[in-house]
Structures are given as structure tokens and as C-alpha cells.
Scaffold this motif. Structure first.
Motif, PDB file in Angstrom:
ATOM      1  N   SER A 123      -1.638  19.187  22.494  1.00  0.00           N
ATOM      2  CA  SER A 123      -2.147  18.024  23.234  1.00  0.00           C
ATOM      3  C   SER A 123      -1.186  16.847  23.112  1.00  0.00           C
ATOM      4  O   SER A 123      -1.049  16.041  24.037  1.00  0.00           O
ATOM      5  CB  SER A 123      -3.555  17.652  22.758  1.00  0.00           C
ATOM      6  N   ASP A 175      -4.911   0.725   9.882  1.00  0.00           N
ATOM      7  CA  ASP A 175      -4.611   2.138   9.616  1.00  0.00           C
ATOM      8  C   ASP A 175      -5.893   2.902   9.272  1.00  0.00           C
ATOM      9  O   ASP A 175      -6.050   4.069   9.644  1.00  0.00           O
ATOM     10  CB  ASP A 175      -3.597   2.267   8.468  1.00  0.00           C
ATOM     11  N   MET A 219     -13.522  19.118   8.671  1.00  0.00           N
ATOM     12  CA  MET A 219     -12.485  19.211   7.640  1.00  0.00           C
ATOM     13  C   MET A 219     -11.777  17.877   7.457  1.00  0.00           C
ATOM     14  O   MET A 219     -11.534  17.417   6.346  1.00  0.00           O
ATOM     15  CB  MET A 219     -11.479  20.306   8.011  1.00  0.00           C
ATOM     16  N   ARG A 220     -11.445  17.267   8.588  1.00  0.00           N
ATOM     17  CA  ARG A 220     -10.725  15.991   8.497  1.00  0.00           C
ATOM     18  C   ARG A 220     -11.604  14.915   7.856  1.00  0.00           C
ATOM     19  O   ARG A 220     -11.140  14.119   7.042  1.00  0.00           O
ATOM     20  CB  ARG A 220     -10.256  15.542   9.886  1.00  0.00           C
ATOM     21  N   GLN A 255       4.502  -2.865   5.185  1.00  0.00           N
ATOM     22  CA  GLN A 255       4.065  -2.386   6.507  1.00  0.00           C
ATOM     23  C   GLN A 255       5.241  -2.501   7.485  1.00  0.00           C
ATOM     24  O   GLN A 255       5.719  -3.596   7.784  1.00  0.00           O
ATOM     25  CB  GLN A 255       2.849  -3.161   7.042  1.00  0.00           C
ATOM     26  N   ASN A 286      -7.629   3.648  12.525  1.00  0.00           N
ATOM     27  CA  ASN A 286      -7.018   4.808  13.189  1.00  0.00           C
ATOM     28  C   ASN A 286      -7.487   6.116  12.561  1.00  0.00           C
ATOM     29  O   ASN A 286      -7.817   7.074  13.258  1.00  0.00           O
ATOM     30  CB  ASN A 286      -5.489   4.753  13.079  1.00  0.00           C
ATOM     31  N   PRO A 293      -9.771  14.931  15.633  1.00  0.00           N
ATOM     32  CA  PRO A 293      -8.554  15.301  14.905  1.00  0.00           C
ATOM     33  C   PRO A 293      -7.549  16.093  15.740  1.00  0.00           C
ATOM     34  O   PRO A 293      -6.372  16.122  15.404  1.00  0.00           O
ATOM     35  CB  PRO A 293      -9.082  16.160  13.752  1.00  0.00           C
ATOM     36  N   ILE A 294      -8.006  16.691  16.820  1.00  0.00           N
ATOM     37  CA  ILE A 294      -7.120  17.565  17.599  1.00  0.00           C
ATOM     38  C   ILE A 294      -6.589  16.872  18.845  1.00  0.00           C
ATOM     39  O   ILE A 294      -5.394  16.906  19.130  1.00  0.00           O
ATOM     40  CB  ILE A 294      -7.856  18.871  17.999  1.00  0.00           C
ATOM     41  N   ALA A 295      -7.473  16.238  19.600  1.00  0.00           N
ATOM     42  CA  ALA A 295      -7.035  15.604  20.846  1.00  0.00           C
ATOM     43  C   ALA A 295      -8.050  14.572  21.294  1.00  0.00           C
ATOM     44  O   ALA A 295      -9.259  14.835  21.281  1.00  0.00           O
ATOM     45  CB  ALA A 295      -6.849  16.652  21.946  1.00  0.00           C
ATOM     46  N   THR A 315      -2.832  -2.662   7.407  1.00  0.00           N
ATOM     47  CA  THR A 315      -3.334  -1.581   6.552  1.00  0.00           C
ATOM     48  C   THR A 315      -4.796  -1.282   6.885  1.00  0.00           C
ATOM     49  O   THR A 315      -5.205  -0.116   6.961  1.00  0.00           O
ATOM     50  CB  THR A 315      -3.154  -1.958   5.068  1.00  0.00           C
ATOM     51  N   LYS A 348      -8.812   5.659  -1.547  1.00  0.00           N
ATOM     52  CA  LYS A 348      -7.462   5.118  -1.713  1.00  0.00           C
ATOM     53  C   LYS A 348      -7.326   3.763  -1.013  1.00  0.00           C
ATOM     54  O   LYS A 348      -6.836   2.794  -1.600  1.00  0.00           O
ATOM     55  CB  LYS A 348      -6.436   6.120  -1.157  1.00  0.00           C
ATOM     56  N   PHE A 349      -7.774   3.693   0.229  1.00  0.00           N
ATOM     57  CA  PHE A 349      -7.656   2.433   0.976  1.00  0.00           C
ATOM     58  C   PHE A 349      -8.532   1.342   0.351  1.00  0.00           C
ATOM     59  O   PHE A 349      -8.075   0.223   0.109  1.00  0.00           O
ATOM     60  CB  PHE A 349      -8.074   2.630   2.440  1.00  0.00           C
ATOM     61  N   ARG A 406      -3.171  20.488  17.904  1.00  0.00           N
ATOM     62  CA  ARG A 406      -2.875  19.056  18.022  1.00  0.00           C
ATOM     63  C   ARG A 406      -1.506  18.844  18.678  1.00  0.00           C
ATOM     64  O   ARG A 406      -1.339  17.949  19.515  1.00  0.00           O
ATOM     65  CB  ARG A 406      -2.914  18.392  16.644  1.00  0.00           C
ATOM     66  N   ASP A 449      -9.762   9.383  13.967  1.00  0.00           N
ATOM     67  CA  ASP A 449      -9.327  10.773  13.975  1.00  0.00           C
ATOM     68  C   ASP A 449     -10.281  11.705  13.233  1.00  0.00           C
ATOM     69  O   ASP A 449     -10.149  12.925  13.355  1.00  0.00           O
ATOM     70  CB  ASP A 449      -7.908  10.886  13.398  1.00  0.00           C
ATOM     71  N   PHE A 478       0.841  -1.199   0.000  1.00  0.00           N
ATOM     72  CA  PHE A 478       0.000   0.000   0.000  1.00  0.00           C
ATOM     73  C   PHE A 478       0.872   1.243   0.000  1.00  0.00           C
ATOM     74  O   PHE A 478       0.538   2.248  -0.620  1.00  0.00           O
ATOM     75  CB  PHE A 478      -0.919  -0.004   1.229  1.00  0.00           C
ATOM     76  N   SER A 485     -11.704  15.181   4.035  1.00  0.00           N
ATOM     77  CA  SER A 485     -10.550  14.633   3.314  1.00  0.00           C
ATOM     78  C   SER A 485     -10.492  13.118   3.466  1.00  0.00           C
ATOM     79  O   SER A 485     -10.065  12.404   2.559  1.00  0.00           O
ATOM     80  CB  SER A 485      -9.246  15.294   3.782  1.00  0.00           C
ATOM     81  N   GLU A 533     -10.570  11.432  -0.055  1.00  0.00           N
ATOM     82  CA  GLU A 533      -9.234  10.978  -0.471  1.00  0.00           C
ATOM     83  C   GLU A 533      -8.855   9.623   0.105  1.00  0.00           C
ATOM     84  O   GLU A 533      -8.401   8.736  -0.598  1.00  0.00           O
ATOM     85  CB  GLU A 533      -8.172  12.002  -0.038  1.00  0.00           C
ATOM     86  N   PRO A 555      -2.826  17.483  10.920  1.00  0.00           N
ATOM     87  CA  PRO A 555      -3.997  16.974  11.648  1.00  0.00           C
ATOM     88  C   PRO A 555      -5.264  16.891  10.803  1.00  0.00           C
ATOM     89  O   PRO A 555      -6.171  16.151  11.144  1.00  0.00           O
ATOM     90  CB  PRO A 555      -4.184  17.997  12.775  1.00  0.00           C
ATOM     91  N   ILE A 556      -5.308  17.628   9.707  1.00  0.00           N
ATOM     92  CA  ILE A 556      -6.549  17.682   8.918  1.00  0.00           C
ATOM     93  C   ILE A 556      -6.475  16.786   7.686  1.00  0.00           C
ATOM     94  O   ILE A 556      -7.395  16.017   7.415  1.00  0.00           O
ATOM     95  CB  ILE A 556      -6.854  19.144   8.491  1.00  0.00           C
ATOM     96  N   ALA A 557      -5.388  16.885   6.935  1.00  0.00           N
ATOM     97  CA  ALA A 557      -5.299  16.097   5.703  1.00  0.00           C
ATOM     98  C   ALA A 557      -3.852  15.983   5.266  1.00  0.00           C
ATOM     99  O   ALA A 557      -3.119  16.974   5.256  1.00  0.00           O
ATOM    100  CB  ALA A 557      -6.126  16.742   4.593  1.00  0.00           C
ATOM    101  N   ARG A 560     -15.457  21.588  14.340  1.00  0.00           N
ATOM    102  CA  ARG A 560     -15.083  22.327  13.137  1.00  0.00           C
ATOM    103  C   ARG A 560     -13.928  21.607  12.415  1.00  0.00           C
ATOM    104  O   ARG A 560     -13.969  21.371  11.208  1.00  0.00           O
ATOM    105  CB  ARG A 560     -14.651  23.745  13.539  1.00  0.00           C
ATOM    106  N   GLU A 561     -12.916  21.215  13.190  1.00  0.00           N
ATOM    107  CA  GLU A 561     -11.768  20.520  12.612  1.00  0.00           C
ATOM    108  C   GLU A 561     -12.163  19.116  12.150  1.00  0.00           C
ATOM    109  O   GLU A 561     -11.645  18.606  11.159  1.00  0.00           O
ATOM    110  CB  GLU A 561     -10.633  20.438  13.638  1.00  0.00           C
TER     111      GLU A 561
END
Lengths: 240, 240
Positions: free
Chosen positions: A138, B107, B134-135, A73, B110, B118-120, B104, B146-147, A135, B114, A59, B138, B142, A118-120, B130-131
Motif C-alpha cells: 500500500s 509522534d 498486534m500493533r 527532534q 501518529n 497498521p497496514i493501510a 514528540t 516509553k512516551f 504495508r 496506526d 526523547f 505493542s 511498550e 508495521p507491527i512493532a 488482526r494486525e
């Protein structure tokens, strides 16, 4: 056998964990993407394997070619290499413990990456700097102490100087690399943590002084940390 | 031997990947934290092992007690269990491939986590919404393609109906769970992706129809997805 490592040629990244294991053991290997294309190297050689139409397809880098095997991996590559490189004891309990510790150290690597993205991953750091600051804060105040505290405790409860006991394993190399990466990325943040991880700092020095590893770390084969890698030094993300 | 699984009792989370393997094989196991404290269960029994002063100490759940062994980190638990449960072929190449695919898929787990944190992990979702938006955007546009595109291609290049070929492995169970989780968390996002992952959808159905697994999925032992787990349905994070 000569191992072939495939990884981005300009960064340490996750590939460095494989490099450390190979170097520590003095294994014969080729860091393929760092060779010139005229010698079958370059990123193109790596990407070709990621677009293969048959067989095992990775991957993402790093991956390793070992004879007929193609292994992808990071923890999986280490799982394969460690017994062959003398970097894990023979008994199953120790092998599972080593893998657990390496996987946990790799979780730190993932989280360190996300401090600047943290976003993308597809966006520039500059376009997520505000979120990165949150991020990173923390990560430094909660996650680093939690993870390193865990490894420190593992050393305290170890029967020897290494995470698994009296002999070094790839878990030690992986934790060593995490410490070096965190020191690079968050020098102020780590200063505050360091007095609580004395055994880890001893381990770090012990690993760095292993003769073959010391030679590697001083060589040009060791790519310096930089701001294309996973551990990046952005002063605004560190503790002030 | 009766395996003892230790994981949060109110969510599927990463522990579900271990549950699926045990259930699919019809293995004898106890989901310790789901037992009442009067029977030695509850979260307290789990946390006690995480604070042990000697032996192998897990960083986080899930972990498994198997006789004298204590095994932590999800992929590590699966690595240990799979050969014993008939969920991986005997040859090394296939075992490494299974582990690579499971890592994979983990992953993806994970990254799915997030999207809402995404922040903590220490902050509430509401404090990083808000974050998270955005996360999640994506992730949906994306990362999921892909995965899942990667796993679809692995199936296309497989010599059989499963990721490794003609026999099911824990990699298939893990990818199955990822699909179910993504469907729960991002129903609109997945609708758009689904027409490009036909072989994965076939695999998902094939796994869901394995007799012991079908019985498990229909039972009360299968905790429903919910907003305490890793895959959470927050409509504002999904594609509109």
C-alpha cells in the motif's frame, strides 16, 4: 561554533537530514557517536545525554548541541540550523513553507520505516514480514505516488527550480534524501513512479551537484544505505 | 485578525491541537469546514485550497489561514500561533524545547492512529483488525509507557508545574490532548500506566481547569471522541 550532532553511527536514518544540511553549508560539526570513545564519542556519549537528570533531555536521536542549546527532534534541529546555514529565506512565509514541506517529507520517512516494522519496532523484521509485505504494497501503490505527486506539483507551481522558488532550502535537501531512500528501498516501485516526477528528478540532480554536497556524497562520511536504517532494501517488499 | 482553521468537521484529530491553542487563548477563529456551505464553509471549501493552482498548497488538513499566510502541518501551525497566543516563552531555547515536546507528542498521535490502521489508511479497520490487535498490544505495553514516562520525567525535571517550567505552553496542551485521547482509546491500558504518571495527571487537570479551555471542553464546539478520529475506542484493541 562547532556543532555537535548526536545520532546512531551506523546508519543514515533521520540524522542524515541534519548531516546533509551541515555538509551542504560546510559547517563545522562533529558527528559525536562516530568518534571513538577515547575521544568522548561513541553511542555511550549520546545515551548519556538522553539520561541526563536536568536540562533538556531528548526523547531519541538525532539531536544537536549548539553552544548551550540542546535541540532534539529532526524537524526542530533543521528549523534551528536552516537560517544559520543559509538554508531558508529570511521571510516568515517562506520559513513556514519550508518547515511544512520538510515535515511532510519526514512523514514519508516515518511511513517508509513502518513498511518493514508495521507491527512493532521491538520485534524483528522477520517476525512481521507477512504484515510488512502488505504495508509495503500500500505504501508503494498509494502513499509514494501521493507524496511524490504532491512535491512534484509544488515544483510545478514554484517560481524557480527549488521547492520554495529560486533558492535552495532544507526542504529540498530533505526531499532529495527521501528520493534517494525510496530508490534504495523500492527500486522497482520507484521505476514505475519516476516518469511522473520529472521535476523532482531534476531537483534531485541539482541538489546532488551542489559542490559541497557532491563532495560529501562521494566521501566516507556518507554512510551507505543498509538494512539497519530506515530505508531498507528487502526485495520481497518491493514491487516484483 | 480572525484565524481560519481548516480541518475535518466531524473529528477531533490533529486539528484539535490547533483548536485547543486557539480556544485557550480566546482567539477569534472560524472552524471553516464546520460552517454550512452557504456561508462559505463545508469540506468543499477546505478541499478547494488543497487543489489550488498557485501559492502554498497543503498536503493535508489541518491548515490555517492567517491573513495572507496559509500554514499547513500541525506542528508548523502551532509554531506559528504559539507566540501570538502567548503559548510559548519568548526565548529561543524555550521555543525549541516546546517544539521538540510538541513534535514528540505528535509522534504519539501518529502511532495511536496506526494502532487501528497498521497496514493501510486506504483499507477499512475491519480488514486489518488482526494486525491492529498486534500493533495495539505493542503500543500499549511498550510505546505508551516509553512516551508517557518521558513526559513524566520532563515534568519531574521541570522548574515548575508545566513542561517548560512555570508557564503553560502549547506543549502542555498537546500532551493534555494525547492523554485524553489515550484514555478514550485504551481505558484499561491507561489504568495500568496511570499510577506511574502522577505528575502528568496533575498537568492534565491543570490544563483542563484553565478557564477558557474548561469552557471549551464543556461546549458543543468540542467534538466528542469517536471512531472516525485518530483515537478510537475498539475494545478488542485495549488491554483486556
Amino acid at each position: 561554533m562547532t556543532y555537535e550532532l548526536f545520532y546512531w553511527p551506523m546508519i543514515q536514518g533521520r540524522g542524515e537530514l541534519v548531516r546533509l544540511a551541515l555538509e551542504d553549508a560546510g559547517a563545522r560539526y562533529v558527528d559525536v557517536a562516530r568518534l571513538p570513545e577515547s575521544k568522548g564519542g561513541g553511542i555511550a556519549a549520546m545515551q548519556k545525554l538522553m539520561q541526563a537528570k536536568k536540562g533538556i533531555v531528548p526523547f531519541a536521536p538525532p539531536f544537536l548541541r549548539a553552544g548551550k542549546l540542546l535541540i532534539a527532534q529532526t524537524p526542530n534541529v533543521l528549523l534551528y540550523l536552516a537560517p544559520r546555514l543559509g538554508l531558508v529565506p529570511a521571510n516568515e512565509a517562506a520559513r513556514l513553507h519550508a518547515h511544512q514541506l520538510a515535515l511532510t517529507a519526514l512523514d514519508v520517512v516515518n511511513e517508509a520505516h513502518d513498511t518493514h516494522h508495521p507491527i512493532a519496532t521491538g520485534l524483528y523484521y522477520e517476525d512481521q514480514k507477512r504484515e510488512a509485505k502488505m504495508r509495503a504494497k500500500s505504501f508503494i501503490t498509494e502513499r509514494i505516488p501521493k507524496f511524490l505527486g504532491y512535491f512534484e506539483r509544488t515544483l510545478e507551481q514554484s517560481s524557480g527550480n527549488y521547492l520554495l522558488g529560486r533558492t535552495a532550502s532544507y526542504a529540498d535537501l530533505t526531499v532529495f534524501q527521501v528520493l534517494r531512500g525510496l530508490d534504495y528501498a523500492f527500486p522497482n516501485g520507484m521505476k514505475k513512479v519516476s516518469r511522473r516526477i520529472k521535476k523532482l528528478r531534476d531537483l534531485e540532480a541539482r541538489v546532488a551537484n551542489r559542490p559541497k554536497l557532491a563532495a560529501y556524497l562521494a566521501s566516507e562520511r556518507r554512510i551507505p544505505f543498509n538494512e539497519m536504517g530506515i530505508f531498507r532494501f528487502y526485495p520481497e517488499l518491493d514491487r516484483p
